[in-house]
Write an enzyme that holds these catalytic residues in place. Structure first.
Site, PDB file in Angstrom:
ATOM      1  N   LEU A 137       0.864  -1.164   0.000  1.00  0.00           N
ATOM      2  CA  LEU A 137       0.000   0.000   0.000  1.00  0.00           C
ATOM      3  C   LEU A 137       0.909   1.225   0.000  1.00  0.00           C
ATOM      4  O   LEU A 137       1.981   1.210   0.609  1.00  0.00           O
ATOM      5  CB  LEU A 137      -0.901   0.041   1.240  1.00  0.00           C
ATOM      6  CG  LEU A 137      -1.996  -1.029   1.351  1.00  0.00           C
ATOM      7  CD1 LEU A 137      -2.746  -0.863   2.673  1.00  0.00           C
ATOM      8  CD2 LEU A 137      -2.966  -0.967   0.189  1.00  0.00           C
ATOM      9  N   ASP A 138       0.489   2.286  -0.681  1.00  0.00           N
ATOM     10  CA  ASP A 138       1.275   3.514  -0.682  1.00  0.00           C
ATOM     11  C   ASP A 138       1.385   4.074   0.737  1.00  0.00           C
ATOM     12  O   ASP A 138       0.539   3.797   1.597  1.00  0.00           O
ATOM     13  CB  ASP A 138       0.630   4.563  -1.593  1.00  0.00           C
ATOM     14  CG  ASP A 138       0.564   4.113  -3.041  1.00  0.00           C
ATOM     15  OD1 ASP A 138       1.458   3.358  -3.461  1.00  0.00           O
ATOM     16  OD2 ASP A 138      -0.380   4.520  -3.747  1.00  0.00           O
ATOM     17  N   LYS A 139       2.393   4.899   0.946  1.00  0.00           N
ATOM     18  CA  LYS A 139       2.633   5.492   2.272  1.00  0.00           C
ATOM     19  C   LYS A 139       1.383   6.164   2.824  1.00  0.00           C
ATOM     20  O   LYS A 139       1.044   6.007   4.000  1.00  0.00           O
ATOM     21  CB  LYS A 139       3.779   6.509   2.167  1.00  0.00           C
ATOM     22  CG  LYS A 139       4.071   7.250   3.464  1.00  0.00           C
ATOM     23  CD  LYS A 139       5.200   8.255   3.275  1.00  0.00           C
ATOM     24  CE  LYS A 139       5.473   9.039   4.571  1.00  0.00           C
ATOM     25  NZ  LYS A 139       6.576  10.025   4.381  1.00  0.00           N
ATOM     26  N   THR A 141      -1.771   5.633   2.010  1.00  0.00           N
ATOM     27  CA  THR A 141      -2.980   4.813   1.962  1.00  0.00           C
ATOM     28  C   THR A 141      -3.081   3.964   3.224  1.00  0.00           C
ATOM     29  O   THR A 141      -2.093   3.379   3.668  1.00  0.00           O
ATOM     30  CB  THR A 141      -2.973   3.909   0.718  1.00  0.00           C
ATOM     31  OG1 THR A 141      -2.906   4.727  -0.454  1.00  0.00           O
ATOM     32  CG2 THR A 141      -4.218   3.048   0.654  1.00  0.00           C
ATOM     33  N   ARG A 236      -5.507   5.458  -7.877  1.00  0.00           N
ATOM     34  CA  ARG A 236      -5.209   6.884  -7.987  1.00  0.00           C
ATOM     35  C   ARG A 236      -5.081   7.303  -9.450  1.00  0.00           C
ATOM     36  O   ARG A 236      -5.601   8.356  -9.865  1.00  0.00           O
ATOM     37  CB  ARG A 236      -3.918   7.199  -7.219  1.00  0.00           C
ATOM     38  CG  ARG A 236      -4.028   6.898  -5.734  1.00  0.00           C
ATOM     39  CD  ARG A 236      -2.675   6.865  -5.044  1.00  0.00           C
ATOM     40  NE  ARG A 236      -2.016   8.163  -5.091  1.00  0.00           N
ATOM     41  CZ  ARG A 236      -0.772   8.373  -4.693  1.00  0.00           C
ATOM     42  NH1 ARG A 236      -0.045   7.350  -4.214  1.00  0.00           N
ATOM     43  NH2 ARG A 236      -0.243   9.572  -4.759  1.00  0.00           N
TER      44      ARG A 236
END
EC number: 5.4.99.-
Length: 319
Positions: A137-139, A141, A236
């Protein structure tokens, strides 16, 4: 400390003509093909007590013997970083990642990551590649991630991800009023000019996102997205491609847009929202040991709950 692996298999006649690494991947299914190839090359996996090469052809009847040592990964430090564990057993962990926590150490984040936290919480993960992490997961998210506690579980989960049988559902808050849901089936690859970004790109990899409207506001929409694929920044990028980027997205969101007539509370809330409004709410997969379908859920984090409340109040006020 290291983990010792010893196993033997005989190649059945039905595999005659296959490459050695292909046959090994079927017979030693607990381990990835890349790992088995490295063991073949190092001599840890032998054929009739002799070393071989990954491309060697097999004829059936050969005896494969695996004797390998997996050393603990000492490159990364175990750090006492709080984790919210949603589910755990001896095979898997499911965690609810907070905003701001980077998944893997990298140049800009050498420590203080989820990987460092996992090594402290479950020290045995030092013997599993990437401390058992199989997806990211992105930072910014939040939400659910599954982590494998054994090599066998990791192999099984990676195969499920590749086969698109892991179900991943996200909550998001997007700019603009969306009239209906739909499906985006557009490939994603590197942006042609900015290598730090992704973009819808005809030469990229297949990417499929299903989305539906949960709640509409004056100038925003709460949407629920379900992934078929797992490309970098997929939701995104796809939402921005629809001209409905996510609130707070620092990469794909563009210039901050405030709804006409919005009150001071909403304006300040939108200006201060610190990340992309994206949360991995539901995760389902086949348990690598029991074979049963396991489903986990994570409630919306406080910052997204506050954001949605502000949008509802604004919507009700302006009716």
């Amino acid at each position: 400390m290291s983990q010792t692996l010893e196993a033997q298999q005989r190649i059945p006649d039905t595999m005659a003509g296959m490459r050695l690494d292909q046959a090994a991947a079927e017979l030693f299914a607990d381990y990835s093909r890349e790992r088995l190839k490295s063991w073949i090359k190092s001599g840890a996996l032998t054929v009739d007590a002799r070393p071989g090469k990954p491309k060697d052809k097999v004829y059936g009847g050969e005896a494969l013997r695996l004797q390998a040592e997996i050393e603990d990964d000492t490159r990364f430090e175990a750090q006492d970083i709080p984790l919210t564990v949603v589910y755990e057993d001896e095979h898997v962990l499911v965690i609810d990642k907070p905003a701001g926590l980077v998944v893997h150490p990298a140049a800009g984040n050498p420590d203080g990551t989820l990987l460092n936290a996992l090594l402290h919480y479950a020290p045995e993960l030092a013997t599993v590649p990437r401390a058992g992490i199989v997806h990211r997961l992105d930072k910014g998210t939040t939400g659910l991630m599954v982590v494998a506690r054994t090599l066998a579980a990791q192999t099984a989960l990676v195969e499920q991800l590749q086969a698109r049988t892991v179900s991943r559902e996200y909550d998001a808050v997007a700019l603009g009023t969306m009239t209906a849901g739909g499906t985006l089936d557009t490939p994603i690859g590197r942006h042609p000019r900015d290598r730090k970004r992704q973009a819808v790109n005809a030469s990229g990899k297949p990417a499929v996102t299903h989305y539906r409207v949960v709640e509409r506001f004056r100038a925003h929409t709460h949407v629920r997205c379900r992934l078929e694929t797992g490309r970098t920044h997929q939701i995104r990028v796809h939402m921005a491609h629809l001209h409905h980027p996510l609130v707070g997205d620092p990469v794909y969101g563009g210039r901050l847009k405030l709804p006409a007539g919005a009150g001071d509370e909403l304006k300040e809330g939108l200006r201060a929202f610190p990340r992309q409004a994206l949360h991995a709410r539901k995760l389902a997969f086949v348990h690598p040991a029991s074979g049963e379908r396991l489903m986990c859920r994570a409630p919306l984090p406080d910052d997204m709950l506050v954001l949605l409340d502000m949008l509802r109040d604004d919507h009700a006020t302006m009716r």
